[in-house]
Write an enzyme that holds these catalytic residues in place. Structure first.
Site, PDB file in Angstrom:
ATOM      1  N   GLY A 259       0.857  -1.201   0.000  1.00  0.00           N
ATOM      2  CA  GLY A 259       0.000   0.000   0.000  1.00  0.00           C
ATOM      3  C   GLY A 259       0.884   1.239   0.000  1.00  0.00           C
ATOM      4  O   GLY A 259       0.618   2.216   0.687  1.00  0.00           O
ATOM      5  N   GLY A 260       1.942   1.171  -0.808  1.00  0.00           N
ATOM      6  CA  GLY A 260       2.996   2.206  -0.779  1.00  0.00           C
ATOM      7  C   GLY A 260       2.676   3.463  -1.558  1.00  0.00           C
ATOM      8  O   GLY A 260       3.549   4.320  -1.726  1.00  0.00           O
ATOM      9  N   ASP A 284       0.576  -1.639  -4.688  1.00  0.00           N
ATOM     10  CA  ASP A 284      -0.653  -0.869  -4.406  1.00  0.00           C
ATOM     11  C   ASP A 284      -1.690  -1.338  -5.419  1.00  0.00           C
ATOM     12  O   ASP A 284      -1.441  -2.277  -6.191  1.00  0.00           O
ATOM     13  CB  ASP A 284      -0.401   0.656  -4.505  1.00  0.00           C
ATOM     14  CG  ASP A 284      -1.339   1.442  -3.577  1.00  0.00           C
ATOM     15  OD1 ASP A 284      -2.570   1.397  -3.803  1.00  0.00           O
ATOM     16  OD2 ASP A 284      -0.867   2.090  -2.633  1.00  0.00           O
ATOM     17  N   HIS A 327      -4.110   2.462   9.700  1.00  0.00           N
ATOM     18  CA  HIS A 327      -4.971   3.460  10.357  1.00  0.00           C
ATOM     19  C   HIS A 327      -6.226   3.757   9.534  1.00  0.00           C
ATOM     20  O   HIS A 327      -7.185   4.316  10.036  1.00  0.00           O
ATOM     21  CB  HIS A 327      -4.199   4.764  10.658  1.00  0.00           C
ATOM     22  CG  HIS A 327      -4.033   5.683   9.482  1.00  0.00           C
ATOM     23  ND1 HIS A 327      -3.929   7.050   9.607  1.00  0.00           N
ATOM     24  CD2 HIS A 327      -3.955   5.433   8.153  1.00  0.00           C
ATOM     25  CE1 HIS A 327      -3.797   7.591   8.422  1.00  0.00           C
ATOM     26  NE2 HIS A 327      -3.797   6.644   7.525  1.00  0.00           N
TER      27      HIS A 327
HETATM   28  C1  LIG Z   1      -3.129   6.549   3.332  1.00  0.00           C
HETATM   29  S1  LIG Z   1      -2.482   5.868   1.875  1.00  0.00           S
HETATM   30  C2  LIG Z   1      -0.790   5.603   2.311  1.00  0.00           C
HETATM   31  C3  LIG Z   1       0.098   5.537   1.116  1.00  0.00           C
HETATM   32  C4  LIG Z   1       1.597   5.450   1.454  1.00  0.00           C
HETATM   33  N1  LIG Z   1       1.918   4.234   2.161  1.00  0.00           N
HETATM   34  C5  LIG Z   1       1.990   6.667   2.247  1.00  0.00           C
HETATM   35  O1  LIG Z   1       2.342   6.559   3.412  1.00  0.00           O
HETATM   36  O2  LIG Z   1       1.942   7.760   1.689  1.00  0.00           O
HETATM   37  C6  LIG Z   1      -3.126   4.241   1.858  1.00  0.00           C
HETATM   38  C7  LIG Z   1      -2.758   3.455   0.607  1.00  0.00           C
HETATM   39  O3  LIG Z   1      -3.422   2.203   0.654  1.00  0.00           O
HETATM   40  C8  LIG Z   1      -3.797   1.869  -0.673  1.00  0.00           C
HETATM   41  N2  LIG Z   1      -4.867   0.859  -0.641  1.00  0.00           N
HETATM   42  C9  LIG Z   1      -6.153   1.011  -0.257  1.00  0.00           C
HETATM   43  N3  LIG Z   1      -6.817  -0.156  -0.366  1.00  0.00           N
HETATM   44  C10 LIG Z   1      -5.914  -1.066  -0.832  1.00  0.00           C
HETATM   45  C11 LIG Z   1      -5.966  -2.458  -1.113  1.00  0.00           C
HETATM   46  N4  LIG Z   1      -7.100  -3.135  -0.950  1.00  0.00           N
HETATM   47  N5  LIG Z   1      -4.850  -3.066  -1.537  1.00  0.00           N
HETATM   48  C12 LIG Z   1      -3.687  -2.386  -1.692  1.00  0.00           C
HETATM   49  N6  LIG Z   1      -3.564  -1.058  -1.444  1.00  0.00           N
HETATM   50  C13 LIG Z   1      -4.671  -0.413  -1.010  1.00  0.00           C
HETATM   51  C14 LIG Z   1      -4.256   3.176  -1.236  1.00  0.00           C
HETATM   52  O4  LIG Z   1      -4.306   3.138  -2.660  1.00  0.00           O
HETATM   53  C15 LIG Z   1      -3.191   4.127  -0.683  1.00  0.00           C
HETATM   54  O5  LIG Z   1      -2.094   4.249  -1.550  1.00  0.00           O
END
Ligand SMILES: C[S@@+](CC[C@H](N)C(=O)[O-])C[C@H]1O[C@@H](n2cnc3c(N)ncnc32)[C@H](O)[C@@H]1O
Length: 426
Positions: A259-260, A284, A327
């Site tokens: 989820g980067g 992601d 979170h």
């Molecule tokens: C709050 S963001 C954090 C992104 C990054 N890690 C950062 O710290 O800036 C949460 C991330 O989770 C990803 N995400 C949400 N649902 C997801 C899923 N089911 N599988 C993979 N990634 C997901 C979103 O696309 C987003 O990039």
């Protein structure tokens, strides 16, 4: 603070909030200022906190009420509007980064009568400099806002968060002030009529909010130590030293950023440690990976579409890193994410690195508490306290090895933590 003994609200409302402490705060400011050096971020934060406390102490309650209810929302919409008009980019290209309203309105295609009102508002808040009548120059603040990465905060909040946040009090009143915990039926769905989880909703929008969000995610932590900085987490000692420096190491995955987002953390890691051993994978959802591929990131980064609610496909990586991921989710969902990671791990070697706020029991900062209300609003989730993190992690079958805190934090967030975990013995 000494509470004043008066029942006359008008007199209380017009008297400074904490007059008795003003001279103490002035003294504190001058002592922080005198020891301020450009390479000591903590001194700067101490100075900023004291300066803010001084402002709160000198302001009367009435002045503070107007500041929060007039100054902040009107500045927000002003910034959002001039960013849409490209005003800061136009000023950046101009000689001395300065222009008059006639030139600015012509180049931006806006009514000079309208634009002059917004520019005056910005000058009154020291966002631009008023160098003459209806003539404006960039400041360092507005120069930074000419970059989309930084300006995205405003359209993102307007489109993605504020519509629900401003209806939060109404939602809570209607739901008997119960703490929201349902990500499919919470304040966000109440305010917008959406039936999806916020992430699914934001990805479907065609108004740029998704790109604004990813940009904002890559910007908001700038200036803070990255998790890979020795002041936060000694990554060479903790992770790299166990990756064998042989030809086979090319096959080993050192870190998966789960989820980067668009890859800012993993890119920062590789720019800090270009010789880091092994492979580095950014995961992601497909449209985020698409945006990440378009950014020219470090060539060593491997892009991978992966839904973290499915079994982790990269087995045996030295570390699975998740920044601001858990979170976003309720306990139930956070447990699901951790369990999907666990299947790729073996005891004693693989690590999970959870980069989140662990909110202080006392003296929590403005930044993590603000984020907590945003999480409540859009995802019915929360910023957790340390004890809550430990409980969730242990329930998932992981063991907390250590909670690392960013030492000498350069930000206003005193909760930022890296929770290092491994598989618990079964
Ligand atoms: C709050 S963001 C954090 C992104 C990054 N890690 C950062 O710290 O800036 C949460 C991330 O989770 C990803 N995400 C949400 N649902 C997801 C899923 N089911 N599988 C993979 N990634 C997901 C979103 O696309 C987003 O990039």
């Amino acid at each position: 603070m000494v509470l004043r003994e008066s029942t006359n609200m008008d007199s209380l409302a017009t008297f400074p909030c904490d007059w008795d402490n003003v001279s103490l705060l002035v003294h504190e400011i001058s002592s922080h200022a005198s020891s301020l050096s450009s390479n000591c971020p903590q001194q700067r934060i101490n100075l900023l906190k004291a300066a803010r406390s001084l402002t709160f102490a000198v302001q009367t309650p009435m002045e503070r009420i107007l500041w929060h209810s007039w100054a902040e929302p009107t500045l927000f919409v002003t910034l959002d509007t001039v960013i849409q008009l490209g005003i800061f980019s136009l000023l950046k290209e101009a000689k001395n980064m300065e222009m008059d309203i006639g030139q600015l309105s012509k180049k931006s295609g806006s009514d000079p009568a309208l634009l002059s009102r917004f520019m005056k508002r910005l000058a009154s808040m020291e966002v631009v400099l008023e160098t003459d009548v209806d003539r404006y120059q960039l400041t360092n603040m507005s120069l930074v806002l000419s970059a989309p990465k930084y300006a995205s905060a405003f359209p993102f909040l307007r489109k993605g968060i504020i519509p629900a946040m401003f209806r939060l009090p109404e939602y809570l009143a209607k739901s008997d002030y119960i703490n929201p915990t349902d990500p499919l039926n919470g304040p966000f769905q109440y305010a917008t009529g959406a039936s999806e989880n916020w992430f699914a909703w934001v990805r479907m929008q065609q108004n740029g909010v998704f790109e604004n969000f990813n940009n904002h995610m890559s910007a908001y932590n700038e200036g803070n130590y990255g998790f890979m900085d020795p002041e936060f987490y000694p990554i060479e000692e903790q992770l790299f030293k166990d990756i064998p420096a042989t030809a086979d190491s090319a096959e080993l995955v050192t870190l998966v950023d789960v989820g980067g987002g668009i890859g800012h953390d993993i890119a920062r890691l590789l720019s800090r440690f270009p010789e880091a051993p092994g492979r580095f994978v950014l995961q992601d959802l497909p449209n985020v990976i698409k945006q990440a591929r378009e950014a020219s990131l470090n060539k060593r980064i491997e892009f991978m579409e992966h839904n973290f609610f499915t079994e982790q496909s990269v087995k045996g990586a030295r570390a699975y890193y998740m920044h601001s991921v858990l979170h976003d989710w309720t306990n139930e969902k956070a447990l699901e994410i951790l369990r999907c990671l666990k299947v790729a791990m073996t005891p004693g070697y693989n690590r999970v690195l959870i980069h989140e706020n662990a909110i202080s029991h006392v003296n929590a900062d403005w930044q993590s508490t603000a984020l907590d209300i945003m999480m409540m609003t859009i995802l019915s989730s929360k910023e957790r306290r340390e004890s809550e993190w430990r409980q969730t992690i242990e329930e998932a079958g992981l063991k907390v090895l250590k909670i690392w805190r960013s030492s000498n934090i350069a930000s206003s967030n005193n909760a930022e933590s890296l929770i290092e975990c491994e598989l618990a013995e079964s």
